[in-house]
Design a protein around this motif. Structure first.
Motif, PDB file in Angstrom:
ATOM      1  N   LEU A 180      12.812   1.494  -5.364  1.00 44.61           N
ATOM      2  CA  LEU A 180      11.559   1.575  -5.361  1.00 44.61           C
ATOM      3  C   LEU A 180      11.298   1.707  -3.720  1.00 44.61           C
ATOM      4  N   ALA A 181      11.402   0.868  -2.993  1.00 45.74           N
ATOM      5  CA  ALA A 181      10.813   1.037  -1.523  1.00 45.74           C
ATOM      6  C   ALA A 181      11.263   2.320  -1.169  1.00 45.74           C
ATOM      7  N   LYS A 182      12.490   2.768  -1.225  1.00 42.30           N
ATOM      8  CA  LYS A 182      12.865   4.156  -0.664  1.00 42.30           C
ATOM      9  C   LYS A 182      11.910   5.138  -1.397  1.00 42.30           C
ATOM     10  N   ASP A 183      11.799   5.070  -2.589  1.00 37.74           N
ATOM     11  CA  ASP A 183      10.964   6.146  -3.339  1.00 37.74           C
ATOM     12  C   ASP A 183       9.582   6.171  -2.849  1.00 37.74           C
ATOM     13  N   LEU A 184       9.040   4.844  -2.768  1.00 36.10           N
ATOM     14  CA  LEU A 184       7.546   4.698  -2.655  1.00 36.10           C
ATOM     15  C   LEU A 184       7.220   4.787  -1.143  1.00 36.10           C
ATOM     16  N   LYS A 185       8.120   4.772  -0.375  1.00 34.83           N
ATOM     17  CA  LYS A 185       7.935   4.965   0.913  1.00 34.83           C
ATOM     18  C   LYS A 185       7.236   3.744   1.755  1.00 34.83           C
ATOM     19  N   VAL A 186       7.808   2.549   1.220  1.00 27.47           N
ATOM     20  CA  VAL A 186       7.252   1.378   1.659  1.00 27.47           C
ATOM     21  C   VAL A 186       8.213   0.500   2.036  1.00 27.47           C
ATOM     22  N   ASP A 187       7.880  -0.516   2.753  1.00 25.77           N
ATOM     23  CA  ASP A 187       9.205  -1.679   3.237  1.00 25.77           C
ATOM     24  C   ASP A 187       9.335  -2.568   2.039  1.00 25.77           C
ATOM     25  N   ALA A 188      10.646  -2.717   1.816  1.00 20.79           N
ATOM     26  CA  ALA A 188      11.168  -3.673   0.788  1.00 20.79           C
ATOM     27  C   ALA A 188      10.652  -4.955   0.547  1.00 20.79           C
ATOM     28  N   ASP A 189      10.252  -5.543   1.807  1.00 22.84           N
ATOM     29  CA  ASP A 189       9.736  -6.836   2.126  1.00 22.84           C
ATOM     30  C   ASP A 189       8.347  -6.954   1.499  1.00 22.84           C
ATOM     31  N   LYS A 192       0.872  -1.153  -0.190  1.00 20.90           N
ATOM     32  CA  LYS A 192       0.083  -0.104   0.011  1.00 20.90           C
ATOM     33  C   LYS A 192       0.746   1.239  -0.084  1.00 20.90           C
ATOM     34  N   THR A 193       0.630   2.266  -0.816  1.00 26.10           N
ATOM     35  CA  THR A 193       1.373   3.392  -1.148  1.00 26.10           C
ATOM     36  C   THR A 193       0.418   4.573  -1.473  1.00 26.10           C
ATOM     37  N   SER A 194       0.940   5.882  -1.101  1.00 23.10           N
ATOM     38  CA  SER A 194       0.112   7.002  -1.616  1.00 23.10           C
ATOM     39  C   SER A 194       0.765   7.524  -2.837  1.00 23.10           C
ATOM     40  N   VAL A 195       1.661   7.072  -3.398  1.00 23.16           N
ATOM     41  CA  VAL A 195       2.208   7.588  -4.452  1.00 23.16           C
ATOM     42  C   VAL A 195       1.443   7.428  -5.880  1.00 23.16           C
ATOM     43  N   SER A 196       1.250   8.294  -6.734  1.00 20.75           N
ATOM     44  CA  SER A 196       0.601   8.334  -7.793  1.00 20.75           C
ATOM     45  C   SER A 196       1.234   7.544  -8.963  1.00 20.75           C
ATOM     46  N   VAL A 197       0.258   7.012  -9.949  1.00 18.12           N
ATOM     47  CA  VAL A 197       1.118   6.276 -10.975  1.00 18.12           C
ATOM     48  C   VAL A 197       2.131   7.034 -11.781  1.00 18.12           C
ATOM     49  N   SER A 198       1.764   8.132 -12.309  1.00 18.38           N
ATOM     50  CA  SER A 198       2.678   8.981 -12.798  1.00 18.38           C
ATOM     51  C   SER A 198       4.179   9.024 -12.013  1.00 18.38           C
ATOM     52  N   GLN A 199       4.113   9.352 -10.470  1.00 17.71           N
ATOM     53  CA  GLN A 199       5.273   9.444  -9.810  1.00 17.71           C
ATOM     54  C   GLN A 199       5.863   7.967  -9.750  1.00 17.71           C
ATOM     55  N   ALA A 200       5.101   7.155  -9.733  1.00 15.30           N
ATOM     56  CA  ALA A 200       5.827   5.708  -9.804  1.00 15.30           C
ATOM     57  C   ALA A 200       6.647   5.349 -10.962  1.00 15.30           C
ATOM     58  N   GLU A 201       6.075   5.855 -11.974  1.00 12.98           N
ATOM     59  CA  GLU A 201       6.661   5.552 -13.436  1.00 12.98           C
ATOM     60  C   GLU A 201       8.040   6.433 -13.320  1.00 12.98           C
ATOM     61  N   THR A 202       8.218   7.555 -12.845  1.00 13.56           N
ATOM     62  CA  THR A 202       9.243   8.380 -12.832  1.00 13.56           C
ATOM     63  C   THR A 202      10.314   7.629 -11.889  1.00 13.56           C
ATOM     64  N   TYR A 203       9.695   6.881 -10.924  1.00 14.42           N
ATOM     65  CA  TYR A 203      10.695   6.620  -9.561  1.00 14.42           C
ATOM     66  C   TYR A 203      11.356   5.209 -10.556  1.00 14.42           C
ATOM     67  N   ALA A 204      10.427   4.435 -11.174  1.00 14.86           N
ATOM     68  CA  ALA A 204      10.850   3.257 -11.734  1.00 14.86           C
ATOM     69  C   ALA A 204      11.621   3.157 -12.851  1.00 14.86           C
ATOM     70  N   GLU A 205      11.592   4.509 -13.731  1.00 15.06           N
ATOM     71  CA  GLU A 205      12.373   4.643 -14.899  1.00 15.06           C
ATOM     72  C   GLU A 205      13.830   5.217 -14.241  1.00 15.06           C
ATOM     73  N   LYS A 206      13.843   5.930 -13.206  1.00 18.19           N
ATOM     74  CA  LYS A 206      14.986   6.396 -12.705  1.00 18.19           C
ATOM     75  C   LYS A 206      16.116   5.304 -12.213  1.00 18.19           C
TER      76      LYS A 206
END
Length: 364
Positions: free
Chosen positions: A112-121, A63-77
């Motif tokens: 991704l865990a760090k950027d999305l502010k979720v636990d890596a597990d 569960k994360t509060s990050v939007s789809v567009s933000q997640a795309e940016t983080y994943a590509e980075k």
């Protein structure tokens, strides 16, 4: 009876109709233009192959509060590759990244865990190796090739080789257009796309076989009559099944359009796009090719036969003589068939002078 039903009955009886075969060069030109556009799109943009074909990784987040567009940016980075992000519900995301190997996936997961502010597990990673993707792609192409070969063999046995060639050309036409549209719009090609493609080829083939079956029945002993040419009977076959082809195509397109435009577009269920686009484009292209390409092409091939060439020449000469007799008020040596026969379904049959007048020019 409804207007459409009445029109279908009149088309079947040959009282009205459109001359598809005579105007075939127009439709050939339209098809060539569309096909060239599709090929150019494929050459310039190429296909966006899914990870099933070229390998990669799919990350399912918690569960994360990050939007789809933000997640795309983080994943590509994090990966250095293009990413496709879809919202799954309950604020979870599905992140698909192509061209990622096993060694790099753990690093991307931590970023991704760090950027999305979720636990890596809480992030699940599913990996697809490039060699496995190549195998899937090869199997898909092999399946398509086997399908086309079996279609040609079946049609050559059930009908004849000219109809098999025409159906094969129509199927290649449908495949090229569908693949070209995928390249132009940039939709991802997945195994669902291949399933949709094979489905629409079967549908297109069914529509073509219906017309071919009618044509085969109506052209039995065609050389024993002097009324219709092969092209005119082919045109009649198209018109007699036209309303049914339109009805079945519209009924099939409605639910597919719902998947594509409402499910994939409005509701954002992007995973529906891979199969729904191939179905939508393929169904429309298949209906078009069965009417405007396959049967006119059969007529072109058949009328190259010597006996059908001679039949056409004899019929046209007979009609020219009938027109001459009608203009001069004389009668020719008619047999038991009307010499002034007009093409099979090009509008209502006109009452010409040679049929409505006797030898003395008086009406009977």
């Amino acid at each position: 009876m409804s207007k459409l039903g009445d029109l279908g009955a009149r088309l079947h009886r040959g009282e009205v109709g459109y001359d598809f075969v005579r105007n075939r060069k127009i439709w050939y030109g339209v098809s060539i233009l569309i096909t060239i556009t599709a090929i150019v799109g494929l050459a310039v943009r190429g296909l966006s192959m899914g990870i099933e074909f070229q390998g990669g990784a799919v990350f399912t987040t918690g569960k994360t509060s990050v939007s789809v567009s933000q997640a795309e940016t983080y994943a590509e980075k994090a990966s250095g590759h293009d990413a496709i992000v879809q919202e799954l519900g309950n604020d979870t995301l599905r992140i698909q990244i192509s061209g990622v190997d096993t060694a790099k996936s753990d690093e991307i997961k931590q970023e991704l865990a760090k950027d999305l502010k979720v636990d890596a597990d809480s992030i699940n990673a599913d990996l697809v190796g490039p060699s496995w993707g190549d195998q899937i792609a090869n199997k898909a192409w092999q399946g398509l090739a086997i399908f086309l070969v079996l279609v040609v063999i079946y049609l050559a046995i059930a009908f004849e080789w000219r109809m098999a060639i025409a159906a094969f050309v129509a199927l290649i036409h449908d495949i090229t257009i569908t693949i070209g549209i995928y390249a132009l719009v940039g939709f991802e090609v997945t195994p669902g796309t291949v399933i949709g493609l094979l489905t629409i080829l079967g549908y297109s083939l069914y529509d073509t076989v219906v017309v071919f079956d009618s044509l085969k029945e109506q052209t039995k002993d065609i050389t024993k009559q002097n009324r219709w040419t092969y092209a005119e009977i082919a045109n009649r076959s198209i018109n007699s099944t036209l309303v049914r082809s339109i009805n079945t195509t519209v009924v099939a397109l409605l639910p597919v359009a719902g998947l594509l435009f409402i499910g994939g577009g409005v509701l954002g269920a992007g995973m529906l796009n891979d199969i729904s686009l191939s179905l939508f484009v393929g169904l429309a292209a298949g209906a078009y090719s069965s009417i405007f390409i396959a049967t006119p092409l059969v007529a072109d091939l058949k009328e190259r036969e010597p006996q059908l060439k001679a039949l056409k020449k004899r019929i046209l000469a007979k009609r020219a003589q009938a027109e001459h007799d009608a203009e001069t008020g004389t009668d020719g040596p008619y047999d038991d068939e009307p010499a002034d026969a007009t093409p099979a379904v090009v509008g209502p049959r006109a009452q010409s002078g040679s049929r409505s007048r006797g030898r003395g020019g008086k009406r009977r």
